[in-house]
Design an enzyme around this catalytic site. Structure first.
Site, PDB file in Angstrom:
ATOM      1  N   LYS A  34       0.853  -1.201   0.000  1.00  0.00           N
ATOM      2  CA  LYS A  34       0.000   0.000   0.000  1.00  0.00           C
ATOM      3  C   LYS A  34       0.885   1.246   0.000  1.00  0.00           C
ATOM      4  O   LYS A  34       2.081   1.152   0.319  1.00  0.00           O
ATOM      5  CB  LYS A  34      -0.888  -0.015   1.235  1.00  0.00           C
ATOM      6  CG  LYS A  34      -0.128  -0.013   2.546  1.00  0.00           C
ATOM      7  CD  LYS A  34      -0.996  -0.509   3.690  1.00  0.00           C
ATOM      8  CE  LYS A  34      -0.272  -0.342   5.017  1.00  0.00           C
ATOM      9  NZ  LYS A  34      -0.796  -1.227   6.049  1.00  0.00           N
ATOM     10  N   ARG A 132     -10.875  -0.866  14.548  1.00  0.00           N
ATOM     11  CA  ARG A 132     -10.932  -0.180  13.249  1.00  0.00           C
ATOM     12  C   ARG A 132     -11.906  -0.961  12.387  1.00  0.00           C
ATOM     13  O   ARG A 132     -13.109  -0.850  12.577  1.00  0.00           O
ATOM     14  CB  ARG A 132      -9.506  -0.124  12.668  1.00  0.00           C
ATOM     15  CG  ARG A 132      -9.288   0.884  11.592  1.00  0.00           C
ATOM     16  CD  ARG A 132      -7.822   1.077  11.261  1.00  0.00           C
ATOM     17  NE  ARG A 132      -7.168  -0.112  10.715  1.00  0.00           N
ATOM     18  CZ  ARG A 132      -5.911  -0.154  10.302  1.00  0.00           C
ATOM     19  NH1 ARG A 132      -5.149   0.926  10.362  1.00  0.00           N
ATOM     20  NH2 ARG A 132      -5.386  -1.253   9.813  1.00  0.00           N
ATOM     21  N   HIS A 161      -5.946  -7.904  13.268  1.00  0.00           N
ATOM     22  CA  HIS A 161      -4.838  -6.932  13.230  1.00  0.00           C
ATOM     23  C   HIS A 161      -4.513  -6.476  14.649  1.00  0.00           C
ATOM     24  O   HIS A 161      -5.399  -6.445  15.507  1.00  0.00           O
ATOM     25  CB  HIS A 161      -5.250  -5.741  12.351  1.00  0.00           C
ATOM     26  CG  HIS A 161      -4.122  -4.827  11.961  1.00  0.00           C
ATOM     27  ND1 HIS A 161      -2.874  -5.275  11.595  1.00  0.00           N
ATOM     28  CD2 HIS A 161      -4.053  -3.470  11.866  1.00  0.00           C
ATOM     29  CE1 HIS A 161      -2.101  -4.232  11.301  1.00  0.00           C
ATOM     30  NE2 HIS A 161      -2.792  -3.128  11.463  1.00  0.00           N
ATOM     31  N   ARG A 220       1.906 -10.748   7.579  1.00  0.00           N
ATOM     32  CA  ARG A 220       1.774  -9.547   6.732  1.00  0.00           C
ATOM     33  C   ARG A 220       2.695  -8.428   7.212  1.00  0.00           C
ATOM     34  O   ARG A 220       2.250  -7.322   7.493  1.00  0.00           O
ATOM     35  CB  ARG A 220       0.342  -8.977   6.794  1.00  0.00           C
ATOM     36  CG  ARG A 220      -0.815  -9.895   6.573  1.00  0.00           C
ATOM     37  CD  ARG A 220      -2.121  -9.085   6.525  1.00  0.00           C
ATOM     38  NE  ARG A 220      -2.384  -8.303   7.710  1.00  0.00           N
ATOM     39  CZ  ARG A 220      -3.140  -8.699   8.738  1.00  0.00           C
ATOM     40  NH1 ARG A 220      -3.729  -9.880   8.712  1.00  0.00           N
ATOM     41  NH2 ARG A 220      -3.318  -7.910   9.774  1.00  0.00           N
ATOM     42  N   TYR A 275      17.410  30.326   5.183  1.00  0.00           N
ATOM     43  CA  TYR A 275      16.285  31.101   5.727  1.00  0.00           C
ATOM     44  C   TYR A 275      16.375  31.252   7.242  1.00  0.00           C
ATOM     45  O   TYR A 275      16.769  30.319   7.943  1.00  0.00           O
ATOM     46  CB  TYR A 275      14.962  30.410   5.404  1.00  0.00           C
ATOM     47  CG  TYR A 275      14.594  30.451   3.949  1.00  0.00           C
ATOM     48  CD1 TYR A 275      14.336  31.669   3.307  1.00  0.00           C
ATOM     49  CD2 TYR A 275      14.485  29.279   3.214  1.00  0.00           C
ATOM     50  CE1 TYR A 275      13.985  31.698   1.963  1.00  0.00           C
ATOM     51  CE2 TYR A 275      14.135  29.294   1.873  1.00  0.00           C
ATOM     52  CZ  TYR A 275      13.889  30.509   1.252  1.00  0.00           C
ATOM     53  OH  TYR A 275      13.545  30.544  -0.069  1.00  0.00           O
ATOM     54  N   CYS A 322      15.529  23.828   2.907  1.00  0.00           N
ATOM     55  CA  CYS A 322      14.606  24.630   2.082  1.00  0.00           C
ATOM     56  C   CYS A 322      13.691  23.675   1.295  1.00  0.00           C
ATOM     57  O   CYS A 322      13.760  22.474   1.446  1.00  0.00           O
ATOM     58  CB  CYS A 322      15.386  25.498   1.107  1.00  0.00           C
ATOM     59  SG  CYS A 322      16.677  26.494   1.887  1.00  0.00           S
ATOM     60  N   MET A 323      12.841  24.242   0.445  1.00  0.00           N
ATOM     61  CA  MET A 323      11.910  23.401  -0.323  1.00  0.00           C
ATOM     62  C   MET A 323      12.664  22.450  -1.259  1.00  0.00           C
ATOM     63  O   MET A 323      12.349  21.257  -1.329  1.00  0.00           O
ATOM     64  CB  MET A 323      10.947  24.272  -1.130  1.00  0.00           C
ATOM     65  CG  MET A 323       9.854  23.460  -1.806  1.00  0.00           C
ATOM     66  SD  MET A 323       8.740  24.449  -2.821  1.00  0.00           S
ATOM     67  CE  MET A 323       7.796  25.310  -1.579  1.00  0.00           C
ATOM     68  N   ASP A 324      13.645  22.983  -1.980  1.00  0.00           N
ATOM     69  CA  ASP A 324      14.332  22.184  -2.998  1.00  0.00           C
ATOM     70  C   ASP A 324      15.809  21.957  -2.701  1.00  0.00           C
ATOM     71  O   ASP A 324      16.481  21.270  -3.470  1.00  0.00           O
ATOM     72  CB  ASP A 324      14.249  22.884  -4.357  1.00  0.00           C
ATOM     73  CG  ASP A 324      12.821  23.170  -4.766  1.00  0.00           C
ATOM     74  OD1 ASP A 324      11.954  22.328  -4.479  1.00  0.00           O
ATOM     75  OD2 ASP A 324      12.577  24.241  -5.352  1.00  0.00           O
TER      76      ASP A 324
HETATM   77  C1  LIG Z   1      -0.164  -1.900   6.862  1.00  0.00           C
HETATM   78  C2  LIG Z   1      -0.717  -3.141   7.433  1.00  0.00           C
HETATM   79  C3  LIG Z   1       0.124  -4.198   7.806  1.00  0.00           C
HETATM   80  C4  LIG Z   1       1.631  -4.072   7.825  1.00  0.00           C
HETATM   81  O1  LIG Z   1       2.033  -3.333   8.949  1.00  0.00           O
HETATM   82  P1  LIG Z   1       3.570  -3.171   9.354  1.00  0.00           P
HETATM   83  O2  LIG Z   1       3.531  -2.452  10.640  1.00  0.00           O
HETATM   84  O3  LIG Z   1       4.210  -2.379   8.268  1.00  0.00           O
HETATM   85  O4  LIG Z   1       4.138  -4.530   9.476  1.00  0.00           O
HETATM   86  C5  LIG Z   1      -0.466  -5.376   8.211  1.00  0.00           C
HETATM   87  N1  LIG Z   1      -1.814  -5.495   8.268  1.00  0.00           N
HETATM   88  C6  LIG Z   1      -2.641  -4.483   7.950  1.00  0.00           C
HETATM   89  C7  LIG Z   1      -4.115  -4.681   8.047  1.00  0.00           C
HETATM   90  C8  LIG Z   1      -2.130  -3.269   7.538  1.00  0.00           C
HETATM   91  O5  LIG Z   1      -2.958  -2.265   7.231  1.00  0.00           O
END
Ligand SMILES: *Cc1c(COP(=O)(O)O)cnc(C)c1O
Length: 381
Positions: A34, A132, A161, A220, A275, A322-324
């Site tokens: 993601k 969540r 999660h 994951r 700056y 700075c920005m750049d």
């Molecule tokens: C982003 C995410 C992960 C991975 O999390 P990390 O902290 O980068 O290991 C696992 N499960 C879900 C649902 C997530 O949104």
């Protein structure tokens, strides 16, 4: 371009091996890609990861899933966020895997699949304490049955999660243990009801590192595979009451932010740079200019609190970012020469995790914020 994000794919390979070593050969690895693979570039990172032992990918929503399919990626892709009903036809068409948590949406998913006359695999999410997405543990069995009884839906997996799996505080460890216990119970009850839960998965980076009993059928971990351990690993080493883990995994950051020293100029003692004129030379010195700024994702909050690596030597920032552009103090007799490479952060030097700590954020935010204008360059050694 002067500023590039060098993506060291060999380190991704190494981190995948480290995860594999931890979970054994029979489990699957899902790489969260993601937010453009946490800023590393979703399609190239996915392609390399799939060749190196990753089985599943996960993105937030359909926009990112579509990008992977357009990039020619055929692997299973989970949609971690709640998708919208009107996206379901395309999701089914692209064979993405939505994660569902309620009966209404499961119904919508079933309808979309029937309309296309195509089987749609979904995963069920159980909320065991993240607060969540996900159904309550009490509803999980009913929803699993509901999915299995839908003509065109397939229950491909069940997930949960963890909000504090990366913590080494006792309360947090107990909290995660309780989540794992509840989740395990629910999976047993679902199995006892004669339902195949599919791939059971829960572990993010924190759980991969600290909770061996959270691995189930698939892990994951995002941060881990991009090359960072939870902050608490470092903190843990300094706490006397946490027993030091003997087999902490070794991972290497994948991303290096590399620029070029584009200008060197002499300045006199007492002259100011950048700056706000917050920095003045304590003695006659040379100032180097690097064309990387906060618009590239080099956090302005690091002004005066970061160094840049040129020819294996670290030079402190001079004045505000700075920005750049940003400036460094090269000293009275600089070894650095104009057009030298300049590493802002990366493996073997100050990395995104070290930077994040200094400005009270997390490494995820540093890599995600590397701007689109910074080309990603993929190297394999
Ligand atoms: C982003 C995410 C992960 C991975 O999390 P990390 O902290 O980068 O290991 C696992 N499960 C879900 C649902 C997530 O949104």
């Amino acid at each position: 371009m002067a500023t590039n994000a060098i993506i060291h794919l060999e380190n991704l390979g190494k981190n995948i091996k480290a995860a594999r070593k931890r979970i054994g050969s029979s489990r699957k690895i899902c790489l969260p890609v993601k937010a453009d693979a946490y800023g590393h570039g979703a399609v190239p990172v996915s392609n390399y990861a799939l060749k190196s032992g990753v089985d599943y990918l996960a993105v937030s929503g359909i926009y990112e899933g579509r990008e992977l399919r357009k990039g020619g990626i055929k692997a299973p892709v989970l949609l971690l966020s709640q998708t919208l009903p009107e996206e379901l036809l395309e999701i089914a068409d692209l064979e993405l895997i939505p994660i569902v948590s309620d009966e209404d949406f499961i119904k919508e998913a079933g309808r979309a699949a029937e309309k296309l006359n195509k089987e749609l695999t979904v995963h069920l999410k159980i909320d065991t304490g993240m607060g969540r997405l996900g159904c309550s543990p009490e509803d999980a069995l009913k929803l699993a049955k509901y999915i299995c009884n839908s003509r065109k839906l397939k229950l491909g997996g069940i997930a949960t999660h963890f909000p504090v799996s990366d913590s080494i505080i006792k309360n947090d460890i107990d909290y995660t243990k309780e989540q794992i216990r509840q989740f395990t119970n629910m999976i047993s009850r679902i199995r006892e009801a004669g339902i195949n839960p599919g791939i059971v998965h829960a572990a993010n980076t924190g759980a991969l590192v600290f909770h061996e009993d959270s691995y189930f059928d698939m892990v994951r971990p995002g941060l881990f595979l991009y090359g960072y351990l939870p902050d608490s690993v470092e903190i843990g080493k300094t706490l006397s009451d946490t027993k030091p883990e003997t087999d902490l995994p070794e991972v290497d950051p994948i991303m290096e932010l590399r620029s070029v020293l584009v200008s060197i100029k002499k300045i006199k003692k007492g002259e100011a740079v950048s700056y706000g004129r917050t920095w003045t030379a304590k003695e006659d010195t040379h100032i180097g200019v690097i064309p990387t700024g906060y618009a590239d994702g080099f956090p302005r909050g690091l002004s005066g609190n970061h160094s840049i690596l040129i020819r294996d030597k670290a030079y402190p920032l001079a004045g505000r970012i700075c920005m750049d552009l940003c400036m460094i103090d090269l000293g009275q007799r600089p070894e650095a020469e104009r057009w030298d490479d300049a590493t802002i952060f990366g493996p073997g030097f100050i990395n995104a995790s070290d930077m994040a700590e200094k400005i009270n954020t997390i490494p995820y935010e540093i890599t995600c914020n590397i701007n689109k204008r910074v080309p990603r360059i993929y190297v394999e050694s």
